[in-house]
Design an enzyme around this catalytic site. Structure first.
Site, PDB file in Angstrom:
ATOM      1  N   ASN A   1      64.939  49.832  32.060  1.00  0.00           N
ATOM      2  CA  ASN A   1      64.081  48.738  31.588  1.00  0.00           C
ATOM      3  C   ASN A   1      63.600  47.807  32.698  1.00  0.00           C
ATOM      4  OD1 ASN A   1      66.429  47.354  31.967  1.00  0.00           O
ATOM      5  ND2 ASN A   1      66.748  46.807  29.812  1.00  0.00           N
TER       6      ASN A   1
ATOM      7  N   TYR B   1      77.814  42.862  35.486  1.00  0.00           N
ATOM      8  CA  TYR B   1      77.729  43.326  34.100  1.00  0.00           C
ATOM      9  C   TYR B   1      79.077  43.242  33.379  1.00  0.00           C
ATOM     10  CZ  TYR B   1      72.875  44.948  34.494  1.00  0.00           C
ATOM     11  OH  TYR B   1      71.508  45.001  34.616  1.00  0.00           O
TER      12      TYR B   1
ATOM     13  N   LYS C   1      65.079  46.194  39.041  1.00  0.00           N
ATOM     14  CA  LYS C   1      66.141  47.203  39.044  1.00  0.00           C
ATOM     15  C   LYS C   1      65.704  48.443  39.834  1.00  0.00           C
ATOM     16  CE  LYS C   1      68.158  45.798  34.597  1.00  0.00           C
ATOM     17  NZ  LYS C   1      68.531  46.264  33.234  1.00  0.00           N
TER      18      LYS C   1
ATOM     19  N   GLU D   1      75.091  33.966  37.947  1.00  0.00           N
ATOM     20  CA  GLU D   1      74.474  35.138  38.572  1.00  0.00           C
ATOM     21  C   GLU D   1      73.857  34.783  39.927  1.00  0.00           C
ATOM     22  OE1 GLU D   1      71.878  36.682  35.524  1.00  0.00           O
ATOM     23  OE2 GLU D   1      73.574  37.603  34.453  1.00  0.00           O
TER      24      GLU D   1
ATOM     25  N   ARG E   1      62.681  35.309  30.477  1.00  0.00           N
ATOM     26  CA  ARG E   1      63.101  36.243  29.415  1.00  0.00           C
ATOM     27  C   ARG E   1      61.928  36.576  28.498  1.00  0.00           C
ATOM     28  NH1 ARG E   1      68.136  38.956  29.640  1.00  0.00           N
ATOM     29  NH2 ARG E   1      67.471  39.560  27.562  1.00  0.00           N
TER      30      ARG E   1
ATOM     31  N   PHE F   1      78.134  52.094  27.068  1.00  0.00           N
ATOM     32  CA  PHE F   1      77.112  52.344  28.091  1.00  0.00           C
ATOM     33  C   PHE F   1      77.450  51.741  29.452  1.00  0.00           C
ATOM     34  CE2 PHE F   1      75.765  48.547  25.672  1.00  0.00           C
ATOM     35  CZ  PHE F   1      75.564  47.617  26.682  1.00  0.00           C
TER      36      PHE F   1
ATOM     37  N   ARG G   1      58.702  44.605  30.313  1.00  0.00           N
ATOM     38  CA  ARG G   1      59.324  45.820  29.775  1.00  0.00           C
ATOM     39  C   ARG G   1      58.375  46.551  28.824  1.00  0.00           C
ATOM     40  NH1 ARG G   1      65.367  43.194  28.849  1.00  0.00           N
ATOM     41  NH2 ARG G   1      66.254  43.795  30.869  1.00  0.00           N
TER      42      ARG G   1
ATOM     43  N   THR H   1      65.317  43.701  25.279  1.00  0.00           N
ATOM     44  CA  THR H   1      66.165  44.574  26.091  1.00  0.00           C
ATOM     45  C   THR H   1      65.642  46.015  26.062  1.00  0.00           C
ATOM     46  OG1 THR H   1      68.091  43.175  25.700  1.00  0.00           O
ATOM     47  CG2 THR H   1      68.528  45.452  26.368  1.00  0.00           C
TER      48      THR H   1
ATOM     49  N   HIS I   1      65.872  42.742  35.379  1.00  0.00           N
ATOM     50  CA  HIS I   1      66.958  41.925  34.843  1.00  0.00           C
ATOM     51  C   HIS I   1      66.566  40.458  34.953  1.00  0.00           C
ATOM     52  CE1 HIS I   1      70.976  40.252  34.115  1.00  0.00           C
ATOM     53  NE2 HIS I   1      70.650  39.389  35.050  1.00  0.00           N
TER      54      HIS I   1
END
Ligand code: DAT
Ligand code: MG
Length: 154
Positions: A115, A52, A12, A131, A88, A60, A105, A94, A118
């Site tokens: 964070n 998203y 990100k 995605e 993941r 948010f 993270r 998250t 993704h």
């Protein structure tokens, strides 16, 4: 190899600005996952809202879209056995504050809204394929063998 699959991963804007592209790529590479696509890019408003979309009703959402469009990202596709779930696990939770040390993270973030990385949700069937298709054309993904594959998989 059982369950070979592809998953979408993105450093990100905070991860890019903090110089973490190399570290994140290294972790995934060293684990044995194989990069089959990569694109350094700026996400526009439409792509952000679509990516998203599942969060559009959340409070948010606007902040999330502003953040993900605020600077360049490094979008990637990684392939390997059980790749979506394994990425993941390497990412952590998250919220970086709840992420174990040793996770990406947990090692590089402190705040939920920053964070670093993704990864497609392994609990959302088809999220990885959806995605990948959103960010990459088929001809941008490469089929090749890594020389260590015979030592990675039984
Ligand atoms: P993940 O990125 O772990 O898949 P998610 O899909 O639930 O998490 O949310 C997408 C991103 O939105 C997440 O990386 C950070 C942000 N986010 C999630 N929940 C949030 C909240 N309660 N407040 C602020 N930002 C949030
Ligand atoms: Mg998610």
């Amino acid at each position: 190899m059982a369950d070979a699959e592809r998953t979408f991963v993105m450093v990100k804007p905070d991860g890019v600005q903090r110089g973490l592209i190399g570290e994140i790529v290294s972790r995934l590479e060293e684990r044995g996952l194989k990069m089959v696509g990569g694109k350094f890019m700026q996400i526009d408003q439409d792509l952000a809202e679509e990516h998203y979309g599942e969060h559009e009703d959340k409070p948010f959402f606007d902040g999330l879209v502003d953040f993900i469009t605020s600077g360049p990202v490094f979008a990637m596709v990684w392939e390997g056995q059980d790749a979506t779930r394994q990425v993941r696990k390497m990412m952590g939770e998250t919220d970086p504050a709840e992420s174990a040390p040793g996770t990406i993270r947990g090692d590089y973030g402190l705040d939920l809204g920053r964070n670093v990385i993704h990864g497609s949700d392994h609990e959302d069937p088809g999220a990885n394929e959806r995605e990948i298709a959103l960010f990459f054309d088929d001809d941008e993904l490469l089929d090749y063998e890594r020389v260590d594959e015979q030592w990675l998989y039984e």
